[in-house]
Design a protein around this motif. Structure first.
Motif, PDB file in Angstrom:
ATOM      1  N   VAL A 871      -6.564  -0.729  13.650  1.00 62.26           N
ATOM      2  CA  VAL A 871      -6.477  -0.305  12.251  1.00 62.26           C
ATOM      3  C   VAL A 871      -5.002  -0.082  11.938  1.00 62.26           C
ATOM      4  O   VAL A 871      -4.438   0.963  12.259  1.00 62.26           O
ATOM      5  CB  VAL A 871      -7.297   0.971  11.998  1.00 62.26           C
ATOM      6  CG1 VAL A 871      -7.181   1.387  10.534  1.00 62.26           C
ATOM      7  CG2 VAL A 871      -8.760   0.754  12.381  1.00 62.26           C
ATOM      8  N   TYR A 872      -4.375  -1.081  11.317  1.00 57.73           N
ATOM      9  CA  TYR A 872      -2.952  -1.013  11.022  1.00 57.73           C
ATOM     10  C   TYR A 872      -2.723  -0.273   9.708  1.00 57.73           C
ATOM     11  O   TYR A 872      -3.557  -0.314   8.793  1.00 57.73           O
ATOM     12  CB  TYR A 872      -2.357  -2.425  10.961  1.00 57.73           C
ATOM     13  CG  TYR A 872      -2.418  -3.138  12.292  1.00 57.73           C
ATOM     14  CD1 TYR A 872      -1.463  -2.896  13.271  1.00 57.73           C
ATOM     15  CD2 TYR A 872      -3.441  -4.036  12.580  1.00 57.73           C
ATOM     16  CE1 TYR A 872      -1.519  -3.543  14.500  1.00 57.73           C
ATOM     17  CE2 TYR A 872      -3.508  -4.688  13.799  1.00 57.73           C
ATOM     18  CZ  TYR A 872      -2.547  -4.432  14.761  1.00 57.73           C
ATOM     19  OH  TYR A 872      -2.593  -5.053  15.974  1.00 57.73           O
ATOM     20  N   PRO A 873      -1.552   0.395   9.603  1.00 60.95           N
ATOM     21  CA  PRO A 873      -1.299   1.226   8.405  1.00 60.95           C
ATOM     22  C   PRO A 873      -1.084   0.422   7.129  1.00 60.95           C
ATOM     23  O   PRO A 873      -1.269   0.956   6.036  1.00 60.95           O
ATOM     24  CB  PRO A 873      -0.043   2.013   8.791  1.00 60.95           C
ATOM     25  CG  PRO A 873       0.621   1.224   9.862  1.00 60.95           C
ATOM     26  CD  PRO A 873      -0.480   0.552  10.603  1.00 60.95           C
ATOM     27  N   SER A 874      -0.662  -0.837   7.232  1.00 62.31           N
ATOM     28  CA  SER A 874      -0.409  -1.625   6.033  1.00 62.31           C
ATOM     29  C   SER A 874      -0.742  -3.085   6.283  1.00 62.31           C
ATOM     30  O   SER A 874      -0.809  -3.540   7.434  1.00 62.31           O
ATOM     31  CB  SER A 874       1.053  -1.510   5.600  1.00 62.31           C
ATOM     32  OG  SER A 874       1.910  -2.135   6.547  1.00 62.31           O
ATOM     33  N   LYS A 875      -0.905  -3.819   5.195  1.00 57.86           N
ATOM     34  CA  LYS A 875      -1.227  -5.241   5.295  1.00 57.86           C
ATOM     35  C   LYS A 875      -0.068  -6.025   5.876  1.00 57.86           C
ATOM     36  O   LYS A 875      -0.273  -6.984   6.627  1.00 57.86           O
ATOM     37  CB  LYS A 875      -1.593  -5.776   3.903  1.00 57.86           C
ATOM     38  CG  LYS A 875      -2.087  -7.205   3.894  1.00 57.86           C
ATOM     39  CD  LYS A 875      -2.522  -7.631   2.492  1.00 57.86           C
ATOM     40  CE  LYS A 875      -3.076  -9.050   2.492  1.00 57.86           C
ATOM     41  NZ  LYS A 875      -3.521  -9.474   1.143  1.00 57.86           N
ATOM     42  N   GLU A 876       1.169  -5.609   5.552  1.00 52.86           N
ATOM     43  CA  GLU A 876       2.352  -6.308   6.053  1.00 52.86           C
ATOM     44  C   GLU A 876       2.442  -6.194   7.572  1.00 52.86           C
ATOM     45  O   GLU A 876       2.731  -7.177   8.274  1.00 52.86           O
ATOM     46  CB  GLU A 876       3.624  -5.754   5.408  1.00 52.86           C
ATOM     47  CG  GLU A 876       3.784  -6.056   3.927  1.00 52.86           C
ATOM     48  CD  GLU A 876       2.838  -5.248   3.059  1.00 52.86           C
ATOM     49  OE1 GLU A 876       2.318  -4.211   3.560  1.00 52.86           O
ATOM     50  OE2 GLU A 876       2.599  -5.632   1.901  1.00 52.86           O
ATOM     51  N   ILE A 877       2.201  -5.003   8.109  1.00 49.05           N
ATOM     52  CA  ILE A 877       2.242  -4.817   9.565  1.00 49.05           C
ATOM     53  C   ILE A 877       1.122  -5.619  10.223  1.00 49.05           C
ATOM     54  O   ILE A 877       1.321  -6.262  11.263  1.00 49.05           O
ATOM     55  CB  ILE A 877       2.129  -3.318   9.919  1.00 49.05           C
ATOM     56  CG1 ILE A 877       3.352  -2.559   9.392  1.00 49.05           C
ATOM     57  CG2 ILE A 877       1.970  -3.122  11.410  1.00 49.05           C
ATOM     58  CD1 ILE A 877       3.281  -1.065   9.619  1.00 49.05           C
ATOM     59  N   PHE A 878      -0.056  -5.599   9.612  1.00 45.80           N
ATOM     60  CA  PHE A 878      -1.201  -6.352  10.153  1.00 45.80           C
ATOM     61  C   PHE A 878      -0.867  -7.836  10.273  1.00 45.80           C
ATOM     62  O   PHE A 878      -1.064  -8.447  11.328  1.00 45.80           O
ATOM     63  CB  PHE A 878      -2.420  -6.148   9.249  1.00 45.80           C
ATOM     64  CG  PHE A 878      -3.521  -7.147   9.485  1.00 45.80           C
ATOM     65  CD1 PHE A 878      -4.369  -7.033  10.579  1.00 45.80           C
ATOM     66  CD2 PHE A 878      -3.701  -8.219   8.621  1.00 45.80           C
ATOM     67  CE1 PHE A 878      -5.365  -7.961  10.806  1.00 45.80           C
ATOM     68  CE2 PHE A 878      -4.693  -9.149   8.839  1.00 45.80           C
ATOM     69  CZ  PHE A 878      -5.536  -9.014   9.930  1.00 45.80           C
TER      70      PHE A 878
END
Length: 895
Positions: A871-878
């Motif tokens: 579960v990543y904190p943001s879409k960009e990091i994902f």
């Protein structure tokens, strides 16, 4: 299990290693000439009937007074006294003249009003009847008005000489090889005209006349003798009698019309399917020249008939298992279009055993008007890895359809269409699939097919066996017959006259794959048992697996070493281990091994295969090097891939698959491999004069080292000029030179390796196109994956389909190009190709991982087609983490 963390038959069918090129001869799927397909498909059931015949010529006398023959409608074996003129089949009630009589020029009575029919004659006759209608005013009776028409139609359609000479294109031109000389459009217009009348009695009398003629068929020895059957096939309401709820006629005669249509249809199919060989050969060619739409309609029509007969079997199954448990009715007891009423089957409603099929409406759900299911079959778990649900399983047993003559005759007639399609390719093989066959117990069907073949082989070799072996064979036959339900009440063996494996083009790819899986699993279990027994005898440890242990950087020599040292283990379950790499092979390591090994073996720098610049396809390289071991290895690898249900990324021409199946290669195969030269040959054959081209029977080519060679195609070819008379021979020999002659040695080694692994009968059920599909999967290089279908087959663990991370992934996947989607699929599943049965049969899973560290990369379990996400904190990091995991992966770690 292999975790990617940030990482990622028939034995009688022998391939011809030097099969001669033949552009004109088309080959059936079992490697035999098209003209012999039908007899070979049915020989193992011992039901091949001599074509329609006279009792004195082709029937068999078993005693001076008894003749053994077979019905020319249903194929049932008949015994009758030799001194009788006529005989009636007790199965289909057909009356046959068994002693040849001279056919009269005219069969008309002196008072007849009928003549050879045409649309203009029929229209004129109807207009004469309509004149009486106008004079009668409002008080006319349509049945009385059209009574002369009824009588004329009955006489015309019950008289062979009239009906067979009707609706001709030309009275001066007899039927020939290219055309039956029938005006089918005129016949269709005539039937439509009769349907438009205010009464259906004329049409009904037409059907009754046709039915009388079908029950008393003439002896048909020439292709011109079947025109009347082709005319009857054009009756537009025949298909409607097979579909529940459709009534083309609305008056009180509708039930009788429906029954008559069904009786006509089954008899026309029977008589056509058991016609003389020269008749069926001509019919096949006529059908090969049909327009595409008409050809598909013919296939759909036969498939609809097969679907109806199978639905009848399923209704009996449900009636016996639900309405009357423990009872059994023979499907042949009620050969009636309204059989459900006789069974009281209209009370059947969806249950836990039938809700998936919708059988209470007469036809199963998801069946098109052509008898083919509209969706992708999921009856096989061979590629998907899914376990079949037993809760809704309703399988049609062999005992219920094995003696059904309707299916046997329909299968034979469908064979003619299949051969016609091979002569002039109009549709893909998938158009012939009848996916309702997926509800047949195809594994039992396959076992029965093999059992019949083995018993025939046993009978032929009985004289060469000792008494002990005969006893063993008998006991095995008894056990097998009990399993197949072939033992009769008195203990004798009865052979089913029909199995679907005799007509494999009707089996869907999913059904064939399930058969292949069935045979592979059985062979793996047998090899494991043999290993266990040998270990007990020799008091040594044994291994039930075929283990391959390789180094990633030396994958080809290590693989060759493992294969050479385990020649008898190919049919065990494959397990792969990479040296100095962790991981337990639950499917993923096996995929990786196949991927890396084929990439190395088919590399052009390896020298085994060369690639055409235009087509991009590879073929055996021309060289004097001794690479027999490596070509053998390639054959073994391709066989293991099929045997272990692994899809490979290869660019092989169809010629290779045809040669594997023992079929001849043609000019079209050469064109696919070498388009530039092949199309030039096409132009050459169309030229009126080729003498100015200065061509000779020689060929020039370069080997893998670039050295030019010059050879004669025939002895003294350098002095033989290509002319208009020998240009076809020149093209044939040129193509055969590259497809057969120059690759004879490497292909022989390749074939030996392939057949060392794949030696069962199941493979003979496939066409070359299907072998290609199960080996390399569905190629979608230039098209994107249907994300909605992929979503529908995806399962979630820890996630739900509405979670944010899941939505991020689908958005990420949808925005990618087709090539990028292939790379994502490769990361998750270990292969960038779809299963042979399509995207719906793919297993796909997204699992939730719990970790507070946002720097962790996604993980893929290729063994289970599973993507594990944090579960990543943001879409960009994902997207950043997923990009890095996919694009910088190799083996078990980052590059």
């Amino acid at each position: 299990m292999w975790n990617r963390q940030a990482s990622f038959f028939n034995p009688s069918v022998q391939a011809q290693t030097s099969a001669p090129f033949d552009e004109s001869t088309e080959i059936s799927q079992d490697g035999l000439d098209s003209n012999t397909l039908i007899s070979n498909l049915n020989s193992d059931a011992s039901q091949v009937r001599p074509p329609s015949k006279s009792a004195t010529s082709q029937s068999q006398r078993i005693s001076p007074s008894i003749v053994v023959d077979s019905c020319r409608c249903c194929g049932t074996m008949l015994k009758y006294p030799a001194d009788i003129n006529k005989v009636r089949c007790l199965v289909c009630q057909t009356h046959m003249t068994v002693i040849e009589e001279t056919r009269e020029v005219s069969e008309l009575s002196p008072n007849t009003v009928a003549r050879a029919l045409s649309y203009s004659f029929l229209k004129q006759f109807i207009n004469q009847c309509s004149t009486k209608r106008k004079s009668a005013g409002d008080n006319y009776n349509p049945h009385e008005i059209f009574k002369p028409l009824e009588d004329m139609l009955y006489e015309a359609f019950s008289t062979f000489s009239i009906l067979n000479s009707s609706f001709r294109l030309s009275d001066l031109t007899p039927p020939n090889y290219r055309s039956p000389n029938l005006n089918f459009n005129e016949a269709k217009k005539s039937f439509a005209l009769l349907l438009s009348l205010p009464t259906k009695r004329p049409l009904y009398k037409l059907l009754l006349g046709a039915l009388y003629l079908l029950k008393h068929p003439p002896s048909m020895k020439e292709p011109a003798d079947i025109n009347w059957l082709l005319i009857l096939l054009e009756i537009p309401i025949l298909p409607d009698c097979l579909i529940s709820g459709i009534d083309s006629c609305t008056d009180g005669l509708a039930p009788d019309l429906k029954t008559s249509c069904y009786d006509i249809l089954k008899r026309v199919i029977g008589l056509l399917s058991y016609s003389e060989k020269k008749i069926t050969s001509r019919l096949t060619y006529w059908w090969s020249r049909l327009p595409h739409d008409e050809f598909v309609k013919k296939i759909d029509f036969i498939n609809l008939y097969i679907t109806f007969q199978l639905t009848r079997c399923i209704n009996y199954e449900l009636y016996n298992s639900i309405i009357q448990p423990g009872s059994y009715l023979n499907v042949s007891m009620s050969d009636d279009i309204n059989f459900k009423e006789n069974l009281n089957a209209h009370f059947i409603r969806p249950t836990s055993k039938s809700s998936d099929f919708g059988l209470f409406i007469g036809l199963p759900l998801y069946i098109s008007s052509g008898g083919r299911r509209t969706g992708i079959s999921s009856s096989s778990s061979f590629w998907s890895g899914k376990k079949e649900s037993k809760e809704h399983e309703v399988k049609i047993r062999l005992q219920q359809y094995g003696d059904d003559w309707h299916l046997r005759t329909a299968g034979r007639l469908a064979s003619f269409l299949f051969i016609a399609n091979k002569k002039n390719k109009k549709v893909s093989d998938a158009v012939f699939y009848n996916n309702l066959v997926d509800y047949v117990n195809v594994k039992q069907d396959f076992d029965a097919w093999q059992f019949h073949a083995s018993t025939i082989k046993h009978e032929q070799s009985t004289t060469n066996k000792d008494s002990l072996q005969l006893v063993v064979d008998y006991l095995q036959a008894e056990t097998k017959a009990s399993y197949l339900g072939l033992s009769s009440a008195n203990g004798t063996l009865k052979k089913s006259s029909f199995t679907f494996c005799q007509f494999p083009f009707l089996l869907s790819l999913a059904a064939k794959i399930s058969i292949l899986e069935h045979e592979a699993k059985r062979m793996m279990e047998r090899k494991a048992e043999e290993a266990f027994i040998q270990s007990l005898n020799k008091k040594m440890p044994f291994d039930v697996y075929f283990k391959v242990r390789v180094r990633r950087n030396f994958i080809t020599p290590d693989s060759l070493r493992c294969i050479k040292s385990h020649q008898t283990d190919f049919k065990k379950l494959l397990r792969v281990e990479f040296v100095d790499e962790p991981g337990i092979d639950a499917g993923g390591l096996k995929k990786e091994w196949f991927l890396l090994l084929t990439k190395d073996l088919f590399n052009a720098d390896k020298g085994l295969f060369s690639y055409d610049e235009t087509s991009g396809l590879c073929w055996f390289s021309i060289s004097n090097l001794d690479n027999d071991e490596l070509y053998y290895l390639v054959g073994v690898v391709l066989g293991l891939a099929i045997y272990n249900s692994t899809i490979l990324d290869l660019r092989l021409p169809k010629a290779l698959y045809k040669k594997l199946m023992g079929q001849k290669v043609t000019l079209n195969d050469f064109i696919q491999l070498n388009p530039d030269v092949g199309h030039n040959f096409k132009r050459l054959l169309k030229l009126e004069d080729v003498s100015d081209l200065e061509l000779f029977f020689t060929v020039s080519y370069a080997d893998i080292f670039g050295v030019m060679h010059h050879e004669d195609l025939v002895r003294g070819g350098s002095s033989i000029r290509v002319t208009n008379e020998n240009k076809y021979e020149y093209v044939e020999r040129y193509c055969s030179f590259f497809l057969n002659d120059k690759v004879k040695a490497p292909f022989k080694s390749f074939l030996n390796g392939f057949q060392h692994v794949i030696g069962g009968n199941a493979l003979s059920l496939f066409t070359p196109e299907e072998i290609e599909l199960i080996l390399i999967g569905e190629d979608y290089r230039n098209q994107k994956i249907d994300i909605e279908i992929l979503k529908s087959v995806t399962k979630y663990s820890g996630f739900s389909e509405t979670d944010t991370v899941v939505n991020w992934f689908w958005d990420y996947f949808e925005r990618k190009s087709a090539a990028d989607q292939r790379r994502i699929l490769l990361f998750i599943t270990g292969s960038d190709r779809l299963p042979a049965t399509g995207l719906p049969s793919l297993t796909f899973k997204i699992t939730k991982l719990v970790d507070s560290n946002p720097n962790r990369l996604p993980i893929a379990h290729t063994c289970f087609n599973e993507l594990c996400l944090y579960v990543y904190p943001s879409k960009e990091i994902f997207e950043s983490k997923l990009d890095k995991a996919i694009w910088y992966s190799e083996g078990f770690g980052l590059r």
